[in-house]
Scaffold this active site. Structure first.
Site, mmCIF file in Angstrom:
data_model
loop_
_atom_site.group_PDB
_atom_site.id
_atom_site.type_symbol
_atom_site.label_atom_id
_atom_site.label_comp_id
_atom_site.label_asym_id
_atom_site.label_seq_id
_atom_site.Cartn_x
_atom_site.Cartn_y
_atom_site.Cartn_z
ATOM 1 N N GLY A 1 3.412 -21.070 31.781
ATOM 2 C CA GLY A 1 4.059 -21.968 31.131
ATOM 3 C C GLY A 1 5.343 -22.160 31.376
ATOM 4 O O GLY A 1 5.904 -23.858 30.479
ATOM 5 N N ALA B 1 4.205 -18.360 29.988
ATOM 6 C CA ALA B 1 4.250 -17.465 28.327
ATOM 7 C C ALA B 1 3.786 -15.647 28.061
ATOM 8 O O ALA B 1 4.051 -15.498 29.162
ATOM 9 C CB ALA B 1 2.358 -17.974 27.743
ATOM 10 N N GLU C 1 5.188 -25.374 33.863
ATOM 11 C CA GLU C 1 4.127 -26.478 32.791
ATOM 12 C C GLU C 1 5.186 -26.816 31.968
ATOM 13 O O GLU C 1 5.203 -28.573 31.911
ATOM 14 C CB GLU C 1 3.050 -25.666 32.248
ATOM 15 C CG GLU C 1 2.532 -25.359 33.217
ATOM 16 C CD GLU C 1 0.767 -24.642 32.058
ATOM 17 O OE1 GLU C 1 1.142 -23.855 31.961
ATOM 18 O OE2 GLU C 1 -0.703 -25.300 32.523
ATOM 19 N N GLU D 1 -0.951 -17.525 36.896
ATOM 20 C CA GLU D 1 -2.298 -17.181 35.648
ATOM 21 C C GLU D 1 -3.378 -16.288 36.615
ATOM 22 O O GLU D 1 -4.078 -15.512 35.518
ATOM 23 C CB GLU D 1 -2.765 -18.431 34.889
ATOM 24 C CG GLU D 1 -1.648 -18.622 33.787
ATOM 25 C CD GLU D 1 -0.797 -20.056 34.728
ATOM 26 O OE1 GLU D 1 -0.566 -19.937 35.867
ATOM 27 O OE2 GLU D 1 -0.238 -20.592 34.121
HETATM 28 N N1 CO8 Z 1 5.473 -12.332 29.458
HETATM 29 C C1 CO8 Z 1 5.863 -10.928 28.688
HETATM 30 N N2 CO8 Z 1 6.609 -10.430 29.172
HETATM 31 C C2 CO8 Z 1 7.108 -11.176 30.476
HETATM 32 C C3 CO8 Z 1 6.994 -11.897 30.885
HETATM 33 C C4 CO8 Z 1 5.558 -11.910 30.531
HETATM 34 N N3 CO8 Z 1 5.544 -13.977 30.867
HETATM 35 N N4 CO8 Z 1 7.120 -12.064 31.790
HETATM 36 C C5 CO8 Z 1 8.164 -10.541 32.166
HETATM 37 N N5 CO8 Z 1 7.993 -9.949 31.094
HETATM 38 C C6 CO8 Z 1 9.059 -8.906 31.092
HETATM 39 C C7 CO8 Z 1 7.875 -7.373 31.997
HETATM 40 O O1 CO8 Z 1 7.585 -6.964 31.238
HETATM 41 C C8 CO8 Z 1 9.315 -6.730 31.957
HETATM 42 O O2 CO8 Z 1 9.378 -5.706 30.815
HETATM 43 P P1 CO8 Z 1 9.724 -4.323 30.909
HETATM 44 O O3 CO8 Z 1 11.292 -4.148 30.819
HETATM 45 O O4 CO8 Z 1 8.945 -4.266 28.552
HETATM 46 O O5 CO8 Z 1 8.857 -3.566 31.955
HETATM 47 C C9 CO8 Z 1 10.341 -7.262 31.733
HETATM 48 O O6 CO8 Z 1 9.768 -8.705 31.483
HETATM 49 C C10 CO8 Z 1 11.070 -7.474 33.007
HETATM 50 O O7 CO8 Z 1 10.212 -8.068 34.329
HETATM 51 P P2 CO8 Z 1 10.399 -7.621 35.694
HETATM 52 O O8 CO8 Z 1 10.419 -5.736 35.571
HETATM 53 O O9 CO8 Z 1 9.192 -8.594 35.744
HETATM 54 O O10 CO8 Z 1 11.197 -8.603 36.135
HETATM 55 P P3 CO8 Z 1 11.393 -8.848 37.854
HETATM 56 O O11 CO8 Z 1 13.173 -9.519 38.020
HETATM 57 O O12 CO8 Z 1 11.070 -7.375 38.427
HETATM 58 O O13 CO8 Z 1 10.647 -9.988 38.094
HETATM 59 C C11 CO8 Z 1 8.635 -12.000 37.214
HETATM 60 C C12 CO8 Z 1 10.510 -11.105 37.539
HETATM 61 C C13 CO8 Z 1 9.388 -12.150 39.116
HETATM 62 C C14 CO8 Z 1 9.080 -13.062 36.639
HETATM 63 C C15 CO8 Z 1 7.625 -11.447 36.455
HETATM 64 O O14 CO8 Z 1 8.171 -10.923 35.213
HETATM 65 C C16 CO8 Z 1 6.924 -12.198 36.669
HETATM 66 O O15 CO8 Z 1 5.974 -11.734 37.479
HETATM 67 N N6 CO8 Z 1 6.643 -12.342 35.287
HETATM 68 C C17 CO8 Z 1 5.139 -12.648 34.669
HETATM 69 C C18 CO8 Z 1 5.457 -13.924 34.950
HETATM 70 C C19 CO8 Z 1 3.919 -14.630 34.951
HETATM 71 O O16 CO8 Z 1 2.793 -14.498 35.236
HETATM 72 N N7 CO8 Z 1 3.679 -16.142 34.077
HETATM 73 C C20 CO8 Z 1 2.653 -16.740 34.020
HETATM 74 C C21 CO8 Z 1 1.946 -16.384 32.118
HETATM 75 S S1 CO8 Z 1 0.388 -16.710 31.878
HETATM 76 C C22 CO8 Z 1 1.095 -18.259 30.983
HETATM 77 O O17 CO8 Z 1 2.520 -18.583 31.116
HETATM 78 C C23 CO8 Z 1 0.117 -19.116 30.856
HETATM 79 C C24 CO8 Z 1 -0.436 -20.586 30.050
HETATM 80 C C25 CO8 Z 1 -0.883 -21.027 29.808
HETATM 81 C C26 CO8 Z 1 -1.315 -20.270 28.173
HETATM 82 C C27 CO8 Z 1 -1.461 -21.770 27.157
HETATM 83 C C28 CO8 Z 1 -2.254 -21.489 26.182
HETATM 84 C C29 CO8 Z 1 -3.123 -22.252 25.334
#
Ligand code: CO8
Length: 261
Positions: free
Chosen positions: A112, A69, A115, A135
């Site tokens: 997400g 998400a 999921e 998460e």
């Molecule tokens: N949301 C928003 N922005 C994101 C996300 C995300 N999930 N993932 C990455 N980005 C952004 C980063 O902030 C970054 O932005 P910017 O260029 O502005 O700095 C850009 O994408 C590139 O990311 P990275 O530099 O981190 O890229 P890497 O290749 O180094 O790493 C990863 C890739 C491993 C995927 C890393 O970005 C990461 O760990 N991302 C987060 C993953 C995560 O925690 N996902 C779970 C999110 S929570 C969720 O899904 C809850 C769902 C349930 C919701 C239900 C509501 C009812």
């Protein structure tokens, strides 16, 4: 086919291919926001109503199926915001589709994204795939069924570890754990997913729907009730022309020509 901003929809025979394709800076990571959800749900429900679609493939980019998400969109939300907008509940409708679905996962399938993959019926992974429910590292928990579907797919031991530590699994571990049906080289993923989809789409659609319903019921009920449900559906397939055609084709040693009736 229709104009969507965050997904691409293509038709290949009786197979539909839906590609997550966020247009902005995050495109390669396919962060899931409300617009992506609304478009995926609207597109898949339209395909589900189309009798000429026998299987739906859902895929992302080479780098990410979906990195979860959209954290930037979620950060400012309050409890009431989440409650009143019923955040992300519409994703559940993906699991209610009658047409069989295939998730073709390359790269990150986190939060997400994992999921979403688990809401599909068949899960194929590229050797680059990375699965997890991280998460907890953001101070939240899975919200689209991850704590339930991951646990049913891989068991308590791994699900607890993944949900409590945020550790991710690579494709090989995901296959050993039973989360994915198969791992293929990344450059063969889409071709393999489309081949699987074409196979499924070549079956009788109503019978494939019943097979899907029967397997899905195993996650909802007791063994005895599930077996009774299967038995009813088994009896019901004898009301189809495709049952006569499938068995006649076998006896005549020719390929079946299912009419989806
Ligand atoms: N949301 C928003 N922005 C994101 C996300 C995300 N999930 N993932 C990455 N980005 C952004 C980063 O902030 C970054 O932005 P910017 O260029 O502005 O700095 C850009 O994408 C590139 O990311 P990275 O530099 O981190 O890229 P890497 O290749 O180094 O790493 C990863 C890739 C491993 C995927 C890393 O970005 C990461 O760990 N991302 C987060 C993953 C995560 O925690 N996902 C779970 C999110 S929570 C969720 O899904 C809850 C769902 C349930 C919701 C239900 C509501 C009812």
């Amino acid at each position: 086919t229709d104009a969507y901003d965050t997904i691409l929809v293509e038709r290949k025979g009786r197979t539909a291919l839906l590609t997550l394709n966020r247009p902005n800076a995050l495109n390669a990571l396919n962060a899931l926001n409300l617009q992506v959800m609304n478009e995926v749900v609207a597109a898949t429900e339209a395909l589900d109503r189309d009798p000429d679609v026998g299987c739906i493939v859902l895929t992302g980019s080479a780098k990410a199926f979906a990195a979860g998400a959209d954290i930037k969109e979620m950060r400012p939300q309050s409890y009431l915001d989440m409650y009143l907008s019923d955040w992300f509940t519409a994703w559940d409708r993906l699991g209610q589709l009658r047409t069989p679905t295939v998730a073709a996962v390359a790269g990150y399938a986190l939060g997400g994204g994992c999921e979403l993959a688990m809401l599909c019926d068949i899960l194929l992974a590229a050797d680059t795939a990375v699965f997890g429910q991280p998460e907890i590292k953001l101070g939240v928990i899975p919200g689209i069924g991850g704590s339930q579907r991951l646990t049913r797919a891989v068991g308590k031991a791994k699900a607890m570890e993944l949900c409590l530590t945020g550790r991710t699994m690579d494709a090989a571990e995901a296959e050993r754990a039973g989360l994915v049906s198969r791992v293929v080289p990344a450059d063969e993923l889409l071709g393999e997913a489309l081949a699987v989809a074409e196979t499924v789409a070549g079956m009788s659609l109503p019978v494939a729907m019943m097979a899907k319903e029967a397997v899905a019921r195993a996650f909802e009920t007791t063994l005895a009730e599930g077996v009774r449900f299967e038995r009813r559906l088994f009896h019901a397939v004898f009301a189809t022309a495709d049952q006569k055609e499938g068995m006649s084709a076998f006896i005549d040693k020719r390929p079946p020509h299912f009419t989806h009736r």
